[in-house]
Scaffold this motif. Structure first.
Motif, PDB file in Angstrom:
ATOM      1  N   ARG B 611      47.659   0.501 -17.085  1.00 33.58           N
ATOM      2  CA  ARG B 611      47.725  -0.584 -15.319  1.00 33.58           C
ATOM      3  C   ARG B 611      48.102  -0.044 -14.969  1.00 33.58           C
ATOM      4  NH1 ARG B 611      45.604  -4.953 -13.313  1.00 33.58           N
ATOM      5  NH2 ARG B 611      46.486  -6.344 -12.272  1.00 33.58           N
ATOM      6  N   ILE B 612      49.398   1.536 -15.538  1.00 36.53           N
ATOM      7  CA  ILE B 612      50.481   1.568 -14.480  1.00 36.53           C
ATOM      8  C   ILE B 612      49.222   2.977 -13.460  1.00 36.53           C
ATOM      9  CG2 ILE B 612      51.786   3.261 -13.753  1.00 36.53           C
ATOM     10  CD1 ILE B 612      53.498   1.628 -16.332  1.00 36.53           C
ATOM     11  N   PHE B 613      48.537   3.488 -14.201  1.00 37.07           N
ATOM     12  CA  PHE B 613      47.496   4.409 -14.300  1.00 37.07           C
ATOM     13  C   PHE B 613      46.763   3.868 -13.190  1.00 37.07           C
ATOM     14  CE2 PHE B 613      45.252   8.521 -16.823  1.00 37.07           C
ATOM     15  CZ  PHE B 613      45.370   9.048 -14.840  1.00 37.07           C
ATOM     16  N   ASN B 614      46.364   2.453 -13.554  1.00 30.83           N
ATOM     17  CA  ASN B 614      45.113   2.167 -11.699  1.00 30.83           C
ATOM     18  C   ASN B 614      45.430   1.753 -10.395  1.00 30.83           C
ATOM     19  OD1 ASN B 614      43.449   1.432 -14.581  1.00 30.83           O
ATOM     20  ND2 ASN B 614      43.605  -0.203 -14.359  1.00 30.83           N
ATOM     21  N   PHE B 615      47.065   1.581 -11.116  1.00 29.80           N
ATOM     22  CA  PHE B 615      47.980   2.115  -9.807  1.00 29.80           C
ATOM     23  C   PHE B 615      47.464   3.059  -9.161  1.00 29.80           C
ATOM     24  CE2 PHE B 615      49.117  -2.112 -11.837  1.00 29.80           C
ATOM     25  CZ  PHE B 615      49.108  -3.465 -10.388  1.00 29.80           C
ATOM     26  N   ARG B 616      47.656   3.862  -9.591  1.00 29.57           N
ATOM     27  CA  ARG B 616      47.851   5.309  -9.302  1.00 29.57           C
ATOM     28  C   ARG B 616      47.136   5.406  -8.235  1.00 29.57           C
ATOM     29  NH1 ARG B 616      47.714  10.666 -12.882  1.00 29.57           N
ATOM     30  NH2 ARG B 616      48.712  12.346 -11.605  1.00 29.57           N
ATOM     31  N   MET B 617      45.316   5.291  -9.269  1.00 33.60           N
ATOM     32  CA  MET B 617      44.216   5.590  -8.425  1.00 33.60           C
ATOM     33  C   MET B 617      44.302   4.679  -7.544  1.00 33.60           C
ATOM     34  SD  MET B 617      43.927   7.637 -10.487  1.00 33.60           S
ATOM     35  CE  MET B 617      42.463   8.992  -9.336  1.00 33.60           C
ATOM     36  N   GLY B 618      45.157   3.438  -7.161  1.00 28.86           N
ATOM     37  CA  GLY B 618      44.905   2.823  -5.889  1.00 28.86           C
ATOM     38  C   GLY B 618      44.008   1.888  -6.314  1.00 28.86           C
ATOM     39  N   LYS B 619      44.274   1.381  -7.402  1.00 31.55           N
ATOM     40  CA  LYS B 619      43.407   0.031  -7.876  1.00 31.55           C
ATOM     41  C   LYS B 619      44.693  -1.214  -8.530  1.00 31.55           C
ATOM     42  CE  LYS B 619      39.231   1.064  -7.385  1.00 31.55           C
ATOM     43  NZ  LYS B 619      38.556   0.112  -6.308  1.00 31.55           N
ATOM     44  N   GLY B 620      44.175  -1.721  -9.234  1.00 33.64           N
ATOM     45  CA  GLY B 620      45.255  -2.595 -10.337  1.00 33.64           C
ATOM     46  C   GLY B 620      45.776  -3.939  -9.850  1.00 33.64           C
ATOM     47  N   THR B 621      45.764  -4.058  -7.936  1.00 32.16           N
ATOM     48  CA  THR B 621      46.447  -5.512  -8.054  1.00 32.16           C
ATOM     49  C   THR B 621      45.302  -6.763  -8.343  1.00 32.16           C
ATOM     50  OG1 THR B 621      45.332  -5.325  -5.616  1.00 32.16           O
ATOM     51  CG2 THR B 621      47.619  -4.636  -5.687  1.00 32.16           C
ATOM     52  N   ARG B 622      46.143  -8.132  -7.812  1.00 36.16           N
ATOM     53  CA  ARG B 622      45.969  -9.516  -8.202  1.00 36.16           C
ATOM     54  C   ARG B 622      44.600  -9.342  -7.831  1.00 36.16           C
ATOM     55  NH1 ARG B 622      49.040 -13.863  -8.892  1.00 36.16           N
ATOM     56  NH2 ARG B 622      47.162 -16.067  -9.228  1.00 36.16           N
TER      57      ARG B 622
END
Lengths: 131, 726
Positions: B611-622
């Motif tokens: 999940r954190i990796f997704n945030f790192r790639m600019g993704k992941g939010t609600r």
């Protein structure tokens, strides 16, 4: 086709066959390592030993199980990956395994146990026909 | 017969590290340069800290990929790595389903990490060759084969020339090339793609194993997410590994006797129960067609309907007659579940191999439903043929089916027409033209076929911009989340499965949670908290399989006969005795005891790291957790009318008075109600997972899981400060 035939009515549960088998094939006198198993079920004799039916051949993923020229099922240990599927899929529950031996093992109708049986309960049968 | 010519471009020697208790503690990186032919390799250590945090398999994949990429990296960046790893249990032979390999990469479809697993012998042979993981990065200037010879301790890069870059041809050629005789082909495993993967974002990875009875290599797919697209973008024709004389002891477990005992116990369960439980040994997962139809879960015509009167054509009995019976159809040694069914002697009726008799791997359920009922086709022979070509061209059958279903509905709604499709009439059930579209997807020269092959998310943009199609309608009916097409279960009547599909790390696949029966049929998850608990436990539990290298199917596609007697509700769904098996196997391999709580903790670390990796790639939010209307309920009146009484009941249950409303208005009100329910589900699930309302793992969660490294904090702190990316 050769196979070991057991006459349950003659067996006295002495274990001589298991001793002979394990000493010959596993170099150890141990019922756990014998390819023939004699047990008492409610006091009566139960002998489990391969009758060379071939049910195990199809389940082996590497084709490590095959009949030799005598119709006896042999395990090619170079092909065997010790998965033990043959142990549980054997219709006669006569494929055996031990943590001490990498591959499963079974009766190959060698006949070593036959003369050791004091009551004449074991016999090698050769049908003379191809399996 | 096709040919392949291999010319050696680079070669390195290495000393294969022996496996000790499931690990070699080494991983290999092969860098293909930046199109300049500057090939290099690195053998790196795996230390105890890496094992402690990442366990193995997908965990190692995520860690190694993290180290390769930056926040700016995208799927086609040279630094994007395809990381292949099995895990510590991968490669034992004594328990069914223990040869799985995970591939981790940045996905073209989702622009974030993806991981996809396959059977076949690659993972076990890679580890037996001395590597817990293989990462391939960079881009070769021309097609290459990356070859690891675990017998000789050699890594080789070959320039590859062939007249057929499709999967069966490449795989068959390489099995022959790298083996010493016919039986020795069992020592080889190949990962390849196919020509469609050279332009499509649905590019699948095909992983092989040699089937000595059939005398040919078989293909299993890590189909999802576009791993094959990444492989071909790197100009890798194939990755091949050789390891001969595999005995089943290579994993060097701490206690072989436990593996033998637990493994034979499961073999016995399968032998005794499969014929009355799941029919895996005779039909494989294709047995599910009928069950799903019975519960209105089978996707028919782009998930519009859940059953069909034509079901008789695709029942387990119908498929059984095509699958060869009595063969040892495991995709790894020791898998008595034997669900890798195949159709032998199948004469192809279309395409470049028309007239050729082939062995087709599958169809499995997902394929049977995807390129079957979901596109309105109830003809096993058509599906088998489409299955062959999809694998051969390297098209993920699940995305292909859901994507084609979307195309058919767009066509029937008049959003696209024959002028756009290159003359094809693409109604549901249009068998001939749909097969032609699949063939046109092989090389992607046809503009429409190339657009379709980019996936639903891109199709929505292309169809609206190029053909003037109504974007709003397409958003409602396009069954994708996060860019990934939904797999083949209709989830609209299970609130928990909305989350099982759409509150996932990588989009709506069936790898994380399948809670439809628990929720919709057995009513075991009545509250949002219950649903959230299921959507905490099952995704984490199932993720554990990906860390250690085992298959999901032997977990609950066979059960002890007394499972439903000894346990009730959600506990029965966990199959506790099989969980105990996994704990026993893990300890028997690694020598390290593991409790069921520690097992979930291992997974939770990776669930949140990904999940954190997704945030790192600019993704992941609600906002990324999108769900289309079609996944929530009926969109058009015909969907309502076919289950009118049922939907009227749901409307009343929601406290909505339908008196005087048109069907369209009723649909609108039901969907509005379900949108509110969806938001409640999202809140409950995020909370249970230790995330904030925006889906961001909280500082407390990150610290509790020991993931608070400097790199992670750098990614997460802006979210914690502002609630969004800084």
């Amino acid at each position: 086709m050769k196979f070991l035939k057991a006459h349950l009515d003659k067996c006295i549960q002495c274990g001589a066959c298991m001793s002979a088998c394990s000493k010959a094939w596993a170099k150890e006198d141990s019922p756990e390592l014998s390819r023939i198993r004699v047990e008492a079920v409610a006091g009566l004799t139960d002998i489990t030993v391969c009758d060379q039916c071939g049910g195990c051949i199809a389940v082996c993923p590497t084709m490590a199980l095959a009949r030799d020229k005598n119709g006896v099922i042999q395990i090619d240990r170079k092909r065997c990956t010790s998965c033990l599927m043959c142990v549980e899929f054997c219709p006669k529950a006569s494929m055996r395994f031990s943590p001490k031996i990498p591959s499963p093992f079974k009766c190959v109708a060698c006949g070593i146990c036959v003369p050791e049986c004091p009551s004449g309960a074991l016999q090698i049968i050769d049908t003379g026909k191809e399996a | 017969m096709s040919y392949i010519n291999l010319d050696l471009l680079a070669e390195w020697s290495y000393d294969p590290a022996p496996i000790h208790r499931g690990y070699t503690k080494k991983y290999l990186t092969v860098d293909l340069g930046k199109g300049d032919g500057a090939f290099s390799h690195t053998v790196s250590d795996v230390d105890d800290a890496m094992i402690e945090t990442f366990t193995g398999g997908r965990g190692f994949g995520l860690k190694i990929l993290w180290d390769h990429v930056t926040e700016q990296s995208r799927w086609d960046s040279p630094e994007n790595a395809l990381v292949i790893s099995g895990g510590p249990i991968c490669g034992i032979t004594q328990y069914p389903g223990t040869g799985k390999t995970y591939s981790v990469f940045l996905s073209p479809l989702t622009d974030q990490t993806y991981n996809s697993n396959a059977g076949g012998y690659l993972g076990p042979y890679l580890k037996a060759s001395g590597f817990d993981a293989l990462a391939v990065a960079g881009k070769a200037p021309e097609d290459v084969v990356v070859y690891i010879d675990g017998d000789e301790g050699k890594i080789k890069i070959f320039k590859a020339e062939t007249d057929n870059r499709n999967a069966y041809a490449v795989t068959e050629n390489l099995h022959k090339h790298f083996s010493k005789d016919e039986y020795d082909q069992i020592s080889i495993s190949v990962m390849s793609a196919g020509r469609a993967a050279e332009h499509s974002w649905w590019g699948a990875l095909n992983v092989s194993f040699y089937d000595p009875r059939r005398g040919l290599p078989r293909l299993k797919q890590a189909g999802r997410g576009g791993g094959g697209t990444v492989l071909r973008d790197k100009n890798i024709l194939a990755i091949a590994v050789r390891k001969s004389g595999f005995t089943g002891k290579e994993n060097n477990p701490a206690d072989m006797s436990v593996l033998q005992k637990v493994g034979t116990k499961l073999h016995r369960e399968i032998r005794q129960n499969d014929d009355v439980q799941c029919l895996m040994r005779t039909v494989g997962t294709a047995h599910l067609n009928l069950v799903m139809n019975d519960y209105d879960i089978l996707p028919v015509n782009n998930f519009k309907f859940g059953r069909s009167e034509k079901i008789g054509a695709i029942t387990p009995e119908a498929y059984k007659k095509y699958f060869t019976q009595g063969y040892a159809d495991g995709c790894w040694h020791g898998c008595s579940m034997a669900c890798a069914k195949a159709v032998d002697g199948f004469e192809l009726r279309t395409g470049p191999d028309k007239g050729k008799k082939v062995t087709v791997d599958g169809p499995e359920y997902e394929t049977a439903a995807a390129i079957g009922a979901n596109i309105g086709i109830f003809d096993p022979l058509w599906t088998i043929e489409a299955n062959y070509y999809a694998d051969h061209y390297a098209l993920d059958t699940i995305s292909l089916g859901t994507g084609l279903a979307f195309v058919c509905e767009c066509y029937e709604l008049g959003l696209i027409n024959k002028e756009h499709t290159g003359g094809l009439e693409l109604n549901f059930g249009a068998a001939e033209d749909l097969m032609e579209l699949i063939h046109r997807m092989m090389d992607g020269r046809d503009e429409f076929a190339a657009a379709v092959a980019k996936g639903i998310r891109q199709m929505k943009t292309i169809f609206s911009e190029r053909y003037g199609a109504d974007r709003e309608v397409m958003e409602r009916i396009g069954m994708e989340g996060q860019g990934i097409e939904v797999s083949q279960y209709r989830c609209q009547e299970s609130v928990a499965q909305w989350g099982g599909y759409f509150l996932t790390l990588k989009g709506p696949q069936h790898d994380e949670a399948w809670v439809i029966f628990m929720d919709m049929v057995n009513k075991q998850l009545p509250t949002f908290e219950d649903k959230a608990e299921a959507l905490f436990y099952f995704p984490n539990f199932r993720l554990w399989f990906s860390l250690v290298g085992v298959c999901k199917l032997p977990w609950n596609d066979v059960e002890p006969v007394d499972n439903q007697i000894r346990y009730k509700g959600i506990e029965a769904a966990k199959v506790p005795e099989h969980v105990e098996n996994y704990l026993a196997i893990y300890e028997a391999v690694t020598g390290k005891p593991l409790s069921k709580e520690e097992m979930i903790l291992q997974s939770e670390k990776m669930y949140n790291f990904e999940r954190i990796f997704n945030f790192r790639m600019g993704k992941g939010t609600r906002a990324e957790h999108n769900i289309p209307d079609r996944a929530l309920g009926p969109v058009f009146p015909d969907e309502w009318e076919v289950r009118k009484d049922y939907f009227e009941g749901r409307l009343a249950e929601a406290g909505i008075d339908g008196t005087g409303l048109t069907v369209e208005q009723k649909i609108e009100k039901l969907l509005a109600h379900r949108r509110v329910e969806w938001e409640k589900l999202v809140d409950a699930v995020y909370s249970r997972r230790g995330w904030d309302k925006n889906g961001v793992p909280t500082r407390e969660t990150v610290e509790r899981l020991g993931l608070d490294s400097a790199e992670v904090l750098k990614v997460m702190e802006p979210y914690w400060r502002t609630g969004k990316r800084a």
